[in-house]
Design an enzyme around this catalytic site. Structure first.
Site, mmCIF file in Angstrom:
data_model
loop_
_atom_site.group_PDB
_atom_site.id
_atom_site.type_symbol
_atom_site.label_atom_id
_atom_site.label_comp_id
_atom_site.label_asym_id
_atom_site.label_seq_id
_atom_site.Cartn_x
_atom_site.Cartn_y
_atom_site.Cartn_z
ATOM 1 N N ARG A 59 -0.552 -8.968 13.578
ATOM 2 C CA ARG A 59 -1.116 -7.913 12.625
ATOM 3 C C ARG A 59 -2.002 -8.547 11.792
ATOM 4 N NH1 ARG A 59 4.707 -5.871 11.097
ATOM 5 N NH2 ARG A 59 3.680 -4.152 9.934
ATOM 6 N N ARG A 119 -8.839 0.558 9.619
ATOM 7 C CA ARG A 119 -9.451 -0.811 9.506
ATOM 8 C C ARG A 119 -10.369 -1.371 10.601
ATOM 9 N NH1 ARG A 119 -3.476 0.215 9.673
ATOM 10 N NH2 ARG A 119 -1.912 -1.463 9.515
ATOM 11 N N LYS A 122 0.703 -0.994 -0.093
ATOM 12 C CA LYS A 122 0.309 -0.179 0.371
ATOM 13 C C LYS A 122 0.817 0.957 0.273
ATOM 14 C CE LYS A 122 -1.752 -0.627 3.511
ATOM 15 N NZ LYS A 122 -1.308 -2.678 4.643
ATOM 16 N N ARG A 172 12.187 -6.140 4.515
ATOM 17 C CA ARG A 172 11.971 -4.753 4.016
ATOM 18 C C ARG A 172 12.601 -3.902 4.854
ATOM 19 N NH1 ARG A 172 5.594 -2.802 5.550
ATOM 20 N NH2 ARG A 172 5.770 -3.388 7.087
ATOM 21 N N ARG A 208 11.188 -1.349 10.241
ATOM 22 C CA ARG A 208 10.708 -1.706 11.920
ATOM 23 C C ARG A 208 10.509 -2.734 12.284
ATOM 24 N NH1 ARG A 208 4.313 -0.534 8.605
ATOM 25 N NH2 ARG A 208 4.231 -1.093 10.364
HETATM 26 P P1 AMP Z 1 0.704 0.425 9.298
HETATM 27 O O1 AMP Z 1 2.398 1.205 8.853
HETATM 28 O O2 AMP Z 1 -0.370 0.504 8.669
HETATM 29 O O3 AMP Z 1 1.107 -1.530 9.777
HETATM 30 O O4 AMP Z 1 0.785 0.149 11.205
HETATM 31 C C1 AMP Z 1 1.408 0.039 12.456
HETATM 32 C C2 AMP Z 1 0.850 -0.536 13.140
HETATM 33 O O5 AMP Z 1 0.295 0.926 13.192
HETATM 34 C C3 AMP Z 1 -0.785 -0.941 12.894
HETATM 35 O O6 AMP Z 1 -0.073 -2.656 13.434
HETATM 36 C C4 AMP Z 1 -0.932 -0.336 14.489
HETATM 37 O O7 AMP Z 1 -1.157 -0.717 15.867
HETATM 38 C C5 AMP Z 1 -1.332 1.464 14.297
HETATM 39 N N1 AMP Z 1 -2.375 1.276 13.643
HETATM 40 C C6 AMP Z 1 -1.889 2.152 11.970
HETATM 41 N N2 AMP Z 1 -3.079 2.253 11.281
HETATM 42 C C7 AMP Z 1 -4.336 2.055 12.658
HETATM 43 C C8 AMP Z 1 -5.632 2.222 12.013
HETATM 44 N N3 AMP Z 1 -6.550 2.583 11.345
HETATM 45 N N4 AMP Z 1 -6.366 1.413 13.238
HETATM 46 C C9 AMP Z 1 -5.743 1.282 14.428
HETATM 47 N N5 AMP Z 1 -4.258 0.865 14.686
HETATM 48 C C10 AMP Z 1 -3.366 1.500 13.746
#
Ligand code: AMP
Length: 214
Positions: free
Chosen positions: A171, A87, A13, A126, A160
């Site tokens: 996740r 989400r 994404k 990554r 990360r």
């Molecule tokens: P991402 O970079 O999108 O993979 O997000 C990393 C982490 O941030 C996720 O595993 C969640 O802990 C938190 N997170 C990001 N976006 C959301 C969301 N829309 N709702 C809830 N938690 C989020």
């Protein structure tokens, strides 16, 4: 044009959102990036979310909806790309309301389909450029041999903290339990298109362009 890129962690994404920003002057709204920024700069909210993120769980709807609300008030340029938001169904409902308040609509939801095995190997491989956030992959898009980011020339690359096997498992579980119902939700609203996220980056990009130009 406002769109959602929907897919599990590692679906690509962020990579595709960056292309859309460059080529269509759109604005990427990644709640994951916003939360990491809050965590790194040590704000109160950042401290609250740090452990939850490290475990791979979702932070509360209230927090992420608040973050998005703020961003929607700013410059809209060529439109918003929601990356990693919504989400949950509650976040999806909130997004419709927030967009309506701004006189905006949601134009498309693009599901990026990828299988779990590919996700795990992608995520383990990554890294991102510390300077511009460009995403690299040890197998498919390695860091250039001179050690410099091909986009900005930066030399610091980060992995990360939550890109490890245990938190990735959580996740993915969160994705299937709480986020995947959004596929049916947006299908019912007539907004959903799906692309194969397993192809070459350029092929995925072309498939997304087809959807947006249709
Ligand atoms: P991402 O970079 O999108 O993979 O997000 C990393 C982490 O941030 C996720 O595993 C969640 O802990 C938190 N997170 C990001 N976006 C959301 C969301 N829309 N709702 C809830 N938690 C989020």
């Amino acid at each position: 044009m406002n769109i959602i890129l929907l897919g599990p962690p590692g679906a690509g994404k962020g990579t595709q959102a960056r292309f859309l920003c460059e080529e269509r002057d759109m604005i990427q709204l990644s709640t994951g990036d916003m939360l990491r920024e809050a965590k790194d700069s040590g704000t109160e909210m950042g401290k609250i979310v740090a452990d939850v993120m490290a475990r791979g769980e979702l932070v509360t709807d209230e927090i992420v909806i608040g973050l998005i609300r703020e961003k929607l008030k700013g410059d809209k340029k060529g439109g918003f790309i929601f990356d990693g938001f919504p989400r949950t169904l509650a976040q999806a409902d909130a997004l419709s309301e927030l967009l309506a308040e701004e006189g905006e609509t949601l134009d498309a939801v693009i599901e990026m389909r990828v299988d779990d095995e590919a996700l795990v190997s992608r995520i383990k491989a990554r890294s991102t450029c510390g300077g511009c956030g460009d995403v690299y992959n040890d197998n498919t898009k390695p860091i250039p041999e001179d050690g410099k980011c091909s986009n900005c020339g930066g030399t610091e690359f980060k992995r990360r903290a939550d890109d490890n096997e245990e938190s990735l498992k959580q996740r993915l579980m969160e994705y299937y339990k709480k986020t995947s119902p959004l596929i049916g939700y947006y299908h019912a609203k007539g907004l959903l298109s799906s692309v194969d996220g397993l192809g070459e980056i350029s092929a995925v990009k072309a498939d997304i362009a087809k959807v947006l130009d249709a």
